[in-house]
Design a protein around this motif. Structure first.
Motif, short mmCIF file in Angstrom:
data_model
loop_
_atom_site.label_atom_id
_atom_site.label_comp_id
_atom_site.label_asym_id
_atom_site.label_seq_id
_atom_site.Cartn_x
_atom_site.Cartn_y
_atom_site.Cartn_z
N TYR A 77 0.69 -0.80 0.00
CA TYR A 77 0.23 -0.32 0.34
C TYR A 77 0.61 1.00 -0.03
O TYR A 77 2.68 1.62 0.58
N SER A 78 0.30 2.10 -0.97
CA SER A 78 0.52 3.62 -0.20
C SER A 78 -0.05 4.35 -0.61
O SER A 78 -1.24 4.42 -0.80
N VAL A 79 0.19 5.44 0.63
CA VAL A 79 -0.72 7.01 0.75
C VAL A 79 -0.16 8.06 0.18
O VAL A 79 1.20 8.41 0.79
N ILE A 80 -1.46 8.89 -0.81
CA ILE A 80 0.02 9.92 -1.62
C ILE A 80 -1.29 11.73 -1.15
O ILE A 80 -2.35 11.62 -1.79
N ALA A 81 -0.62 12.03 -0.99
CA ALA A 81 -2.04 13.42 -0.86
C ALA A 81 -1.45 14.01 -2.41
O ALA A 81 -0.35 14.48 -2.35
N GLY A 82 -2.09 14.47 -3.40
CA GLY A 82 -2.18 15.23 -4.64
C GLY A 82 -2.96 16.01 -5.03
O GLY A 82 -4.47 15.56 -4.53
N ASP A 83 -3.05 16.36 -6.32
CA ASP A 83 -3.93 16.99 -6.43
C ASP A 83 -4.28 16.33 -8.23
O ASP A 83 -5.10 16.44 -9.20
N SER A 84 -4.00 15.20 -8.57
CA SER A 84 -3.95 14.96 -9.86
C SER A 84 -3.94 12.87 -9.33
O SER A 84 -2.73 12.87 -8.94
N GLN A 85 -4.40 11.97 -9.87
CA GLN A 85 -4.38 10.50 -9.73
C GLN A 85 -2.73 10.03 -10.45
O GLN A 85 -2.53 10.51 -11.06
N PRO A 86 -2.35 8.97 -9.43
CA PRO A 86 -1.28 8.82 -9.38
C PRO A 86 -0.94 7.80 -10.66
O PRO A 86 -1.95 6.85 -10.95
N SER A 87 -0.16 7.67 -10.67
CA SER A 87 0.01 6.41 -12.43
C SER A 87 0.31 5.08 -12.30
O SER A 87 0.36 4.91 -11.10
N TYR A 88 -0.98 4.71 -12.79
CA TYR A 88 -1.38 3.62 -13.41
C TYR A 88 0.13 2.16 -12.97
O TYR A 88 0.56 1.26 -12.25
N THR A 89 0.88 2.73 -13.42
CA THR A 89 1.64 2.16 -14.40
C THR A 89 3.34 2.19 -12.60
O THR A 89 3.55 0.57 -13.03
N GLN A 94 4.60 -4.49 -7.37
CA GLN A 94 4.59 -4.29 -5.76
C GLN A 94 5.88 -3.64 -5.77
O GLN A 94 5.38 -2.62 -4.65
N ALA A 95 6.76 -2.99 -6.63
CA ALA A 95 7.89 -2.85 -6.13
C ALA A 95 7.13 -0.80 -6.56
O ALA A 95 8.31 -0.03 -5.68
N GLY A 96 6.12 -0.50 -6.69
CA GLY A 96 5.81 0.81 -6.97
C GLY A 96 5.33 0.89 -5.38
O GLY A 96 5.23 2.61 -5.05
N TYR A 97 5.31 0.32 -4.15
CA TYR A 97 4.72 0.51 -2.97
C TYR A 97 5.75 1.55 -2.13
O TYR A 97 6.09 0.51 -2.45
N ALA A 98 4.84 1.99 -1.22
CA ALA A 98 5.66 2.91 -0.18
C ALA A 98 5.78 1.27 1.56
O ALA A 98 6.60 1.86 1.72
N TYR A 99 4.79 0.83 1.57
CA TYR A 99 4.55 0.13 2.89
C TYR A 99 4.03 -1.38 1.81
O TYR A 99 3.72 -1.32 0.70
N SER A 100 4.36 -2.19 3.25
CA SER A 100 3.65 -3.72 3.35
C SER A 100 3.22 -3.83 4.63
O SER A 100 3.31 -3.64 5.19
N LYS A 101 2.20 -5.11 4.43
CA LYS A 101 1.75 -5.95 5.31
C LYS A 101 1.58 -7.22 5.01
O LYS A 101 0.91 -7.37 4.78
#
Length: 186
Positions: A77-89, A94-101
């Motif tokens: 999982y990742s949590v982002i604050a922004g004004d546009s959707q993060p890129s799907y790619t 799993q390499a793109g995620y900041a956290y895991s559980k």
């Protein structure tokens, strides 16, 4: 030897939630009632949940409901604050995620699943931004024996998207919805 109270039934030198989890539940936002839902979405593919706050938030944890009979899988999982959707790619693997559980046991589907806590580094979300929660479930051993689901609930100015079937962009799953969640703030 010492024993930690994992049941969270007994106070530990202070108010229950703050002393045992380090999080003051007075500063949290509940999204949904945790019982009724409008849609479900599989975590076998990337999921993007978008939340529009009505006031500035400093998010430290998000709890969501998940149901799965599969034993042994990791929730990225990742949590982002922004004004546009993060890129799907970015989140297609799993390499793109900041956290895991890691989830060891089955999570009952009763009452839309079990609450799963997702702690994060404090993330500031102002009213001109959106809170983006991106999720992906990856089973130990490479294949799912059953699905892992999370559920949506009505929530104005929000949305839930999925990457299913595995594609190159987010596909809308539920408009004006978010996941059944408790968003914890400092």
């Amino acid at each position: 030897s010492f024993r930690i109270d994992t049941t969270k039934e007994f106070p530990v030198c202070g108010p229950k939630a703050l002393a045992q989890t380090g999080i003051d539940t007075a500063g949290s936002v509940a999204v949904g009632d945790g019982v009724t839902y409008s849609n479900n979405v599989s975590l076998a593919y990337p999921v993007l949940a978008v939340y529009k706050p009505t006031a500035e938030m400093n998010v430290t944890q998000i709890d969501i409901k998940i149901g799965s009979v599969h034993k042994g899988w990791t929730l990225f999982y990742s949590v982002i604050a922004g004004d546009s959707q993060p890129s799907y790619t970015t989140y297609a693997t799993q390499a793109g995620y900041a956290y895991s559980k890691h989830i060891d046991d089955a999570l009952t589907y009763d009452n839309l699943g079990k609450w799963v806590s997702l702690p994060i580094t404090s993330t500031n979300v102002t009213t001109d931004k959106y809170l983006y929660l991106v999720l992906l479930g990856v089973p130990d051993g490479g294949s799912w024996s059953a699905t892992a689901l999370t559920y949506t609930t009505p929530c104005a100015n929000s949305g839930v998207y999925r990457g299913f079937p595995a594609g190159s962009a987010w596909a809308l799953r539920a408009v004006d919805s978010f996941l059944h969640a408790v968003i914890h703030e400092t």
